[in-house]
Design a protein around this motif. Structure first.
Motif, PDB file in Angstrom:
ATOM      1  N   MET A 117     -51.229 -72.321  63.727  1.00 52.65           N
ATOM      2  CA  MET A 117     -49.979 -71.571  63.885  1.00 52.65           C
ATOM      3  C   MET A 117     -50.136 -70.146  63.368  1.00 52.65           C
ATOM      4  O   MET A 117     -49.585 -69.211  63.954  1.00 52.65           O
ATOM      5  CB  MET A 117     -48.820 -72.275  63.159  1.00 52.65           C
ATOM      6  CG  MET A 117     -48.283 -73.522  63.860  1.00 52.65           C
ATOM      7  SD  MET A 117     -48.156 -73.420  65.642  1.00 52.65           S
ATOM      8  CE  MET A 117     -47.081 -72.028  65.872  1.00 52.65           C
ATOM      9  N   GLU A 149     -51.041 -72.832  76.876  1.00 53.23           N
ATOM     10  CA  GLU A 149     -52.069 -73.806  76.498  1.00 53.23           C
ATOM     11  C   GLU A 149     -52.533 -74.454  77.784  1.00 53.23           C
ATOM     12  O   GLU A 149     -51.710 -74.675  78.666  1.00 53.23           O
ATOM     13  CB  GLU A 149     -51.457 -74.970  75.701  1.00 53.23           C
ATOM     14  CG  GLU A 149     -50.963 -74.653  74.357  1.00 53.23           C
ATOM     15  CD  GLU A 149     -50.101 -75.819  73.812  1.00 53.23           C
ATOM     16  OE1 GLU A 149     -50.042 -76.916  74.403  1.00 53.23           O
ATOM     17  OE2 GLU A 149     -49.468 -75.578  72.786  1.00 53.23           O
ATOM     18  N   ASP A 184     -54.360 -70.748  74.379  1.00 52.47           N
ATOM     19  CA  ASP A 184     -54.624 -71.677  73.284  1.00 52.47           C
ATOM     20  C   ASP A 184     -55.631 -72.700  73.834  1.00 52.47           C
ATOM     21  O   ASP A 184     -55.297 -73.507  74.702  1.00 52.47           O
ATOM     22  CB  ASP A 184     -53.294 -72.337  72.866  1.00 52.47           C
ATOM     23  CG  ASP A 184     -53.455 -73.276  71.678  1.00 52.47           C
ATOM     24  OD1 ASP A 184     -54.554 -73.824  71.491  1.00 52.47           O
ATOM     25  OD2 ASP A 184     -52.459 -73.468  70.953  1.00 52.47           O
ATOM     26  N   LYS A 212     -58.245 -79.228  64.760  1.00 48.80           N
ATOM     27  CA  LYS A 212     -58.418 -80.314  65.730  1.00 48.80           C
ATOM     28  C   LYS A 212     -59.914 -80.570  65.985  1.00 48.80           C
ATOM     29  O   LYS A 212     -60.614 -80.949  65.092  1.00 48.80           O
ATOM     30  CB  LYS A 212     -57.651 -79.969  67.003  1.00 48.80           C
ATOM     31  CG  LYS A 212     -56.180 -79.574  66.752  1.00 48.80           C
ATOM     32  CD  LYS A 212     -55.415 -80.735  66.175  1.00 48.80           C
ATOM     33  CE  LYS A 212     -53.943 -80.503  65.922  1.00 48.80           C
ATOM     34  NZ  LYS A 212     -53.529 -79.313  65.213  1.00 48.80           N
TER      35      LYS A 212
HETATM   36  C1  LIG Z   1     -52.171 -76.976  71.096  1.00 51.02           C
HETATM   37  C2  LIG Z   1     -51.919 -76.671  69.657  1.00 51.02           C
HETATM   38  N1  LIG Z   1     -51.885 -75.401  69.245  1.00 51.02           N
HETATM   39  C3  LIG Z   1     -51.639 -75.077  67.961  1.00 51.02           C
HETATM   40  C4  LIG Z   1     -51.427 -76.055  67.020  1.00 51.02           C
HETATM   41  C5  LIG Z   1     -51.132 -75.654  65.599  1.00 51.02           C
HETATM   42  O1  LIG Z   1     -52.266 -75.847  64.798  1.00 51.02           O
HETATM   43  P1  LIG Z   1     -52.197 -76.075  63.219  1.00 51.02           P
HETATM   44  O2  LIG Z   1     -51.602 -77.416  62.989  1.00 51.02           O
HETATM   45  O3  LIG Z   1     -53.629 -75.961  62.811  1.00 51.02           O
HETATM   46  O4  LIG Z   1     -51.360 -74.991  62.652  1.00 51.02           O
HETATM   47  C6  LIG Z   1     -51.471 -77.400  67.396  1.00 51.02           C
HETATM   48  C7  LIG Z   1     -51.239 -78.462  66.382  1.00 51.02           C
HETATM   49  O5  LIG Z   1     -51.106 -79.615  66.693  1.00 51.02           O
HETATM   50  C8  LIG Z   1     -51.718 -77.707  68.750  1.00 51.02           C
HETATM   51  O6  LIG Z   1     -51.758 -78.992  69.169  1.00 51.02           O
END
Ligand SMILES: Cc1ncc(COP(=O)(O)O)c(C=O)c1O
Length: 395
Positions: free
Chosen positions: A89, A156, A185, A210
């Motif tokens: 995030m 995404e 993303d 992830k």
């Molecule tokens: C596609 C996607 N982008 C961003 C994030 C955010 O990542 P983080 O939890 O490392 O802040 C997530 C979290 O699940 C995600 O699935």
């Protein structure tokens, strides 16, 4: 390294790129757990702070271990530069606040990770940055949503959790024509399966939490893009905004990257087998997985990706059935993370997308019967058997 970075294959880069060996000649990377760096004298300190001399200053700005991870990920994504952040995030927030200002507008895909939607819908408008939402697969809708003040297209692909696929090449042409920036993303595919920058995107953002980590140990993120902006605007935001990655986490992510390509292959194989099995179950209403021939963007996923990813979502009758099924699993972990060696299962409408308003959830296409499985690296028979017994017990 024996050859120039560009001549090496991704599997080698994932293991060798960005390695910084110290005077001790250690084979495994050292971790620089230091908050600041010492200068020889006041003039050197002043020169570093002023940017007149290269070198480390303070680990909120940069750190050798973090830099090693940044260089490795940049080379895997085929990008010029990378900046690592404290979470996925914060990678997205850093991208938006480094590139946009009050009065700017974003066009974003309506189906995305819940916190990204909340950031764009609730927090950015407080700073005077607004957002319009479009179906990620509808090129005309993207075009129509672009206004005079649009500066960024954000998506995404595959989307979380519905695994819809955006056409990166066509959207990057649209971005060029309209003088906007395309940000992708790449969390679900990783550079092992998809390289958005090579398809024309301007920036790639990651939740390193992830697949880059791959074992669910640390939270982190990254942005990959042109040197010109990463080393100026983005670094300036990092220095004053402060969403830095910790050196320990960078060290873990670097180790994770070494096995990325092997892991992604197995995630893809297991997910593909699970999706095919789910399609044959009478209690399953719909399966979302880009590897299935009847997925609406199957052909595009085939062209754009080197594998279909490790996430499979499916729909059962309603929330009660979804919760019953989840509760009766014995092997799968009930947790919202993904990209782990361990298979995880979650109910997006009440977890990852639980804070969205009902209308935003509907716009994202997430209903109460939807379940997301992030398929891990256990033997596929054990994953299938667990879901099979959970379904038969939950009726
Ligand atoms: C596609 C996607 N982008 C961003 C994030 C955010 O990542 P983080 O939890 O490392 O802040 C997530 C979290 O699940 C995600 O699935």
């Amino acid at each position: 390294m024996p050859k120039s970075d560009t001549a090496l294959s991704p599997e080698t880069l994932a293991i060798r790129a960005g390695t910084n060996r110290t005077e001790f000649g250690e084979h495994g990377e050292a971790i620089f757990t230091t908050s600041s760096f010492v200068f020889n004298n006041a003039a050197e300190a002043a020169a570093r702070f002023a940017g007149d001399e290269e070198g480390f200053i303070y680990s909120r700005f940069s750190n050798p271990t973090v830099e090693s991870f940044e260089n490795r990920l940049a080379s895997l994504e085929g990008g010029e530069a990378c900046i690592a952040t404290s979470s996925g995030m914060s990678a997205i927030l850093t991208t938006v606040l480094s590139l946009l200002e009050q009065g700017d507008h974003i066009v974003a895909a309506s189906s995305m990770f819940g916190s990204t939607v909340t950031l764009f819908e609730k927090l950015l408008p407080r700073l005077g940055i607004t957002c319009s939402w479009v179906d990620v697969t509808d090129l005309d809708a993207w075009q129509q949503a672009i206004a005079k003040n649009t500066r960024m297209l954000f998506l995404e692909t595959p989307t979380n959790p519905l695994t819809e696929i955006a056409d990166i090449t066509r959207l990057s042409s649209l971005a060029r024509q309209t003088n906007t920036l395309l940000v992708v993303d790449n969390c679900f595919c990783t550079p092992a399966l998809q390289k958005p920058l090579e398809l024309g995107a301007d920036y790639v953002v990651h939740s390193a939490t992830k697949y880059l980590d791959g074992q669910g140990r640390c939270v982190g993120g990254a942005v990959v893009g042109p040197q010109e902006t990463i080393k100026t605007q983005f670094l300036a935001f990092m220095r004053s905004g402060g969403p830095a990655m910790s050196p320990f986490n960078a060290w873990v992510f670097n180790r994770g990257l070494e096995t990325l390509s092997l892991r992604m292959q197995r995630h893809c194989e297991n997910a593909s087998q699970l999706a095919q099995w789910l399609q044959q179950q009478r209690w399953v209403k719909r399966v979302c997985f880009p590897g299935l021939p009847d997925h609406p963007q199957h052909q595009l996923a085939k062209q754009q990706q080197q594998g279909f990813g490790g996430v499979v979502s499916f729909e059962v009758a309603d929330k009660q059935q979804a919760w019953r099924l989840i509760d009766r699993t014995r092997l799968l972990s009930i947790t919202a993370n993904l990209g782990d060696t361990r298979t995880t299962i979650t109910h997006p409408a009440s977890t990852t997308h639980g804070r969205l308003s009902e209308s935003s959830r509907q716009r994202a296409g997430i209903n109460q019967g939807l379940i997301r499985v992030a398929v891990g690296l256990e033997h596929i028979n054990d994953i299938v058997d667990d879901l099979d017994q959970a379904a038969s017990e939950s009726g």
